[in-house]
Design a protein around this motif. Structure first.
Motif, PDB file in Angstrom:
ATOM      1  N   GLU A 161       0.951  -1.204  -0.069  1.00  0.00           N
ATOM      2  CA  GLU A 161      -0.028  -0.128  -0.017  1.00  0.00           C
ATOM      3  C   GLU A 161       0.807   1.273  -0.157  1.00  0.00           C
ATOM      4  OE1 GLU A 161      -4.187   1.460   2.220  1.00  0.00           O
ATOM      5  OE2 GLU A 161      -2.580   0.613   3.355  1.00  0.00           O
ATOM      6  N   ILE A 162       2.041   1.343   0.709  1.00  0.00           N
ATOM      7  CA  ILE A 162       2.870   2.328   0.841  1.00  0.00           C
ATOM      8  C   ILE A 162       3.613   2.536  -0.675  1.00  0.00           C
ATOM      9  CG2 ILE A 162       5.085   3.495   1.817  1.00  0.00           C
ATOM     10  CD1 ILE A 162       4.110   1.822   4.288  1.00  0.00           C
ATOM     11  N   ALA A 163       3.984   1.319  -1.232  1.00  0.00           N
ATOM     12  CA  ALA A 163       4.650   1.476  -2.646  1.00  0.00           C
ATOM     13  C   ALA A 163       3.608   1.940  -3.468  1.00  0.00           C
ATOM     14  CB  ALA A 163       5.034   0.169  -3.055  1.00  0.00           C
ATOM     15  N   ARG A 164       2.341   1.631  -3.578  1.00  0.00           N
ATOM     16  CA  ARG A 164       1.464   2.137  -4.414  1.00  0.00           C
ATOM     17  C   ARG A 164       1.213   3.548  -4.125  1.00  0.00           C
ATOM     18  NH1 ARG A 164      -4.696   0.111  -4.094  1.00  0.00           N
ATOM     19  NH2 ARG A 164      -4.454   1.574  -2.386  1.00  0.00           N
ATOM     20  N   ALA A 165       1.243   4.279  -2.997  1.00  0.00           N
ATOM     21  CA  ALA A 165       1.130   5.544  -2.775  1.00  0.00           C
ATOM     22  C   ALA A 165       2.149   6.184  -3.205  1.00  0.00           C
ATOM     23  CB  ALA A 165       0.891   5.853  -1.319  1.00  0.00           C
ATOM     24  N   LEU A 166       3.594   5.615  -3.289  1.00  0.00           N
ATOM     25  CA  LEU A 166       4.913   6.304  -3.654  1.00  0.00           C
ATOM     26  C   LEU A 166       4.636   6.481  -5.184  1.00  0.00           C
ATOM     27  CD1 LEU A 166       7.394   5.014  -1.152  1.00  0.00           C
ATOM     28  CD2 LEU A 166       6.550   7.292  -1.313  1.00  0.00           C
ATOM     29  N   ALA A 167       4.234   5.574  -5.794  1.00  0.00           N
ATOM     30  CA  ALA A 167       4.034   5.534  -7.278  1.00  0.00           C
ATOM     31  C   ALA A 167       3.190   6.883  -7.904  1.00  0.00           C
ATOM     32  CB  ALA A 167       3.139   4.254  -7.786  1.00  0.00           C
ATOM     33  N   THR A 168       2.498   7.516  -6.957  1.00  0.00           N
ATOM     34  CA  THR A 168       1.688   8.765  -7.468  1.00  0.00           C
ATOM     35  C   THR A 168       2.951   9.792  -7.370  1.00  0.00           C
ATOM     36  OG1 THR A 168       1.069   9.244  -5.198  1.00  0.00           O
ATOM     37  CG2 THR A 168      -0.240   8.009  -6.717  1.00  0.00           C
ATOM     38  N   GLU A 169       4.221   9.752  -6.745  1.00  0.00           N
ATOM     39  CA  GLU A 169       5.085  10.746  -6.623  1.00  0.00           C
ATOM     40  C   GLU A 169       4.745  11.798  -5.743  1.00  0.00           C
ATOM     41  OE1 GLU A 169       6.631  11.736 -10.446  1.00  0.00           O
ATOM     42  OE2 GLU A 169       7.150   9.626 -11.082  1.00  0.00           O
ATOM     43  N   PRO A 170       4.310  11.606  -4.455  1.00  0.00           N
ATOM     44  CA  PRO A 170       3.753  12.578  -3.998  1.00  0.00           C
ATOM     45  C   PRO A 170       4.786  13.741  -3.221  1.00  0.00           C
ATOM     46  CG  PRO A 170       3.717  10.596  -2.529  1.00  0.00           C
ATOM     47  CD  PRO A 170       4.185  10.146  -3.987  1.00  0.00           C
ATOM     48  N   LYS A 171       4.390  14.823  -2.833  1.00  0.00           N
ATOM     49  CA  LYS A 171       5.316  15.756  -2.063  1.00  0.00           C
ATOM     50  C   LYS A 171       5.219  15.370  -0.533  1.00  0.00           C
ATOM     51  CE  LYS A 171       4.689  19.188  -5.283  1.00  0.00           C
ATOM     52  NZ  LYS A 171       4.331  20.530  -5.634  1.00  0.00           N
ATOM     53  N   LEU A 172       3.998  14.871   0.050  1.00  0.00           N
ATOM     54  CA  LEU A 172       3.589  14.544   1.306  1.00  0.00           C
ATOM     55  C   LEU A 172       2.872  13.360   1.444  1.00  0.00           C
ATOM     56  CD1 LEU A 172       3.091  15.457   4.283  1.00  0.00           C
ATOM     57  CD2 LEU A 172       1.182  16.576   3.427  1.00  0.00           C
ATOM     58  N   LEU A 173       3.348  12.287   2.216  1.00  0.00           N
ATOM     59  CA  LEU A 173       2.771  10.932   2.295  1.00  0.00           C
ATOM     60  C   LEU A 173       2.242  11.062   3.752  1.00  0.00           C
ATOM     61  CD1 LEU A 173       2.379   8.027   1.497  1.00  0.00           C
ATOM     62  CD2 LEU A 173       4.793   7.631   2.530  1.00  0.00           C
ATOM     63  N   LEU A 174       0.846  10.548   3.656  1.00  0.00           N
ATOM     64  CA  LEU A 174       0.277  10.350   4.903  1.00  0.00           C
ATOM     65  C   LEU A 174      -0.021   8.927   5.203  1.00  0.00           C
ATOM     66  CD1 LEU A 174      -2.694  13.211   4.113  1.00  0.00           C
ATOM     67  CD2 LEU A 174      -0.479  13.482   5.075  1.00  0.00           C
ATOM     68  N   LEU A 175       0.392   8.689   6.431  1.00  0.00           N
ATOM     69  CA  LEU A 175       0.371   7.182   6.782  1.00  0.00           C
ATOM     70  C   LEU A 175      -0.890   7.068   8.065  1.00  0.00           C
ATOM     71  CD1 LEU A 175       4.028   6.171   6.555  1.00  0.00           C
ATOM     72  CD2 LEU A 175       2.116   5.916   4.836  1.00  0.00           C
ATOM     73  N   ASP A 176      -1.850   6.217   7.916  1.00  0.00           N
ATOM     74  CA  ASP A 176      -3.061   6.386   8.666  1.00  0.00           C
ATOM     75  C   ASP A 176      -2.696   5.067   9.513  1.00  0.00           C
ATOM     76  OD1 ASP A 176      -5.386   6.417  10.327  1.00  0.00           O
ATOM     77  OD2 ASP A 176      -6.646   6.819   8.688  1.00  0.00           O
ATOM     78  N   GLU A 177      -2.093   5.020  10.931  1.00  0.00           N
ATOM     79  CA  GLU A 177      -1.899   4.006  11.632  1.00  0.00           C
ATOM     80  C   GLU A 177      -1.501   2.807  10.848  1.00  0.00           C
ATOM     81  OE1 GLU A 177      -3.978   3.156  14.908  1.00  0.00           O
ATOM     82  OE2 GLU A 177      -5.354   5.063  15.018  1.00  0.00           O
ATOM     83  N   PRO A 178      -0.267   2.990  10.249  1.00  0.00           N
ATOM     84  CA  PRO A 178       0.306   1.849   9.611  1.00  0.00           C
ATOM     85  C   PRO A 178       0.720   0.456  10.234  1.00  0.00           C
ATOM     86  CG  PRO A 178       1.892   3.476   9.692  1.00  0.00           C
ATOM     87  CD  PRO A 178       0.464   4.087  10.168  1.00  0.00           C
ATOM     88  N   ALA A 179       1.045   0.520  11.548  1.00  0.00           N
ATOM     89  CA  ALA A 179       1.283  -0.705  12.427  1.00  0.00           C
ATOM     90  C   ALA A 179       0.255  -1.125  13.033  1.00  0.00           C
ATOM     91  CB  ALA A 179       2.220   0.120  13.299  1.00  0.00           C
ATOM     92  N   ALA A 180      -1.042  -0.778  12.887  1.00  0.00           N
ATOM     93  CA  ALA A 180      -2.255  -1.643  13.191  1.00  0.00           C
ATOM     94  C   ALA A 180      -2.584  -2.619  12.719  1.00  0.00           C
ATOM     95  CB  ALA A 180      -3.532  -0.776  12.522  1.00  0.00           C
ATOM     96  N   GLY A 181      -2.634  -3.804  13.693  1.00  0.00           N
ATOM     97  CA  GLY A 181      -2.894  -5.053  13.597  1.00  0.00           C
ATOM     98  C   GLY A 181      -1.408  -6.153  13.214  1.00  0.00           C
ATOM     99  N   MET A 182      -0.343  -5.204  13.608  1.00  0.00           N
ATOM    100  CA  MET A 182       0.884  -5.804  13.257  1.00  0.00           C
ATOM    101  C   MET A 182       1.658  -6.498  14.742  1.00  0.00           C
ATOM    102  SD  MET A 182       3.134  -3.759  10.555  1.00  0.00           S
ATOM    103  CE  MET A 182       3.001  -3.491   8.794  1.00  0.00           C
TER     104      MET A 182
END
Length: 252
Positions: A161-182
């Protein structure tokens, strides 16, 4: 230089102020944390920043551009990408195709070119394949390029999911509780991945978490939300030593 400037942001649902007078400035290259108890308004802030909701009041500027009230796709094209607490992948598509879905803002061909598979279409598809594989290799997912996204282990789905978000070439990446369930090992690995993404891609990251220990171990600055309002914000050490945070957030 500020990449994100938010001033006086607010929204109400049914007369209840869910976010009230939220302001924050995030500098380019920062790893910034937004924390608070469940129900504090953290995800609502993300939804305001990404156009899911339109604010009642306040302004949002991304790299100097006013994006307040714009549509989600326009905000993504301006340079904000996000992940979600509940992973949202195209689960029936391959790992490779999930990342390619994030590339379509930058590799454009016409419907006719796609249907007839004209040279421009084939050129763009090759370029997208190459770029997607580059991103997958960063997350050690290149070996699973042909797997269905739904067949990946949970931790790898987070990375995809992070890789897909980076594919849009953002200036700002928002991560909503990425460690949830880990589990703890997966969480530690993810935190290292987030640091690597910031450094490798020269990325600015805003991270939502409710786990104070996790955020304080990775973020340089923190804003603490409580009942939709900013309780305190600043350097991580100063925030952790703020008695109001201990009282309101930890309930001590």
């Amino acid at each position: 230089m500020a990449i994100l400037e938010v001033k006086g942001l607010g929204i109400s649902f049914g007369g209840l102020k869910v976010v009230d007078d939220f302001s924050v400035t995030i500098e380019k290259g920062q790893l910034y944390g937004l924390i608070g108890p469940n129900g504090a308004g953290k995800t609502t802030v993300f939804n305001l920043l990404t156009g899911v909701y339109k604010p009642d009041v306040g302004t949002i500027r991304l790299d100097g551009q006013n994006i307040t009230g714009k549509k989600t796709i326009e905000i993504n094209q301006a340079g904000i990408a996000r992940t979600f607490q509940n992973i949202r992948l195209f689960k029936e598509l391959s790992v490779l195709d999930n990342v390619k879905a994030g590339l379509h803002n930058h590799y454009v061909y016409s419907t006719v070119e796609g249907i007839l598979r004209l040279p421009r279409y084939r050129k763009m598809e090759r370029a997208m394949d190459e770029r997607a594989m580059e991103l997958l290799s960063v997350f050690d997912l290149d070996g699973e390029r042909d797997f269905k996204a739904s067949n990946l282990p949970y931790g790898k789905q987070r990375k995809l999911e992070i890789a897909r978000a980076l594919a849009t070439e953002p200036k700002l990446l928002l991560l909503d509780e990425p460690a949830a369930g880990m589990n703890p090992n997966e969480t530690a690995e993810l935190m290292e991945t987030i640091r690597f993404v910031r450094d490798h891609f020269d990325m600015t990251i805003l991270l939502i978490e409710h786990d104070m220990k996790l955020v304080s171990g990775i973020c340089e600055k923190i804003t603490v939300l409580n009942f939709g309002q900013v309780l305190t914000q600043g350097n991580t050490t100063d925030v952790l030593n703020d008695r109001r945070v201990i009282t309101a957030y930890l309930g001590e």
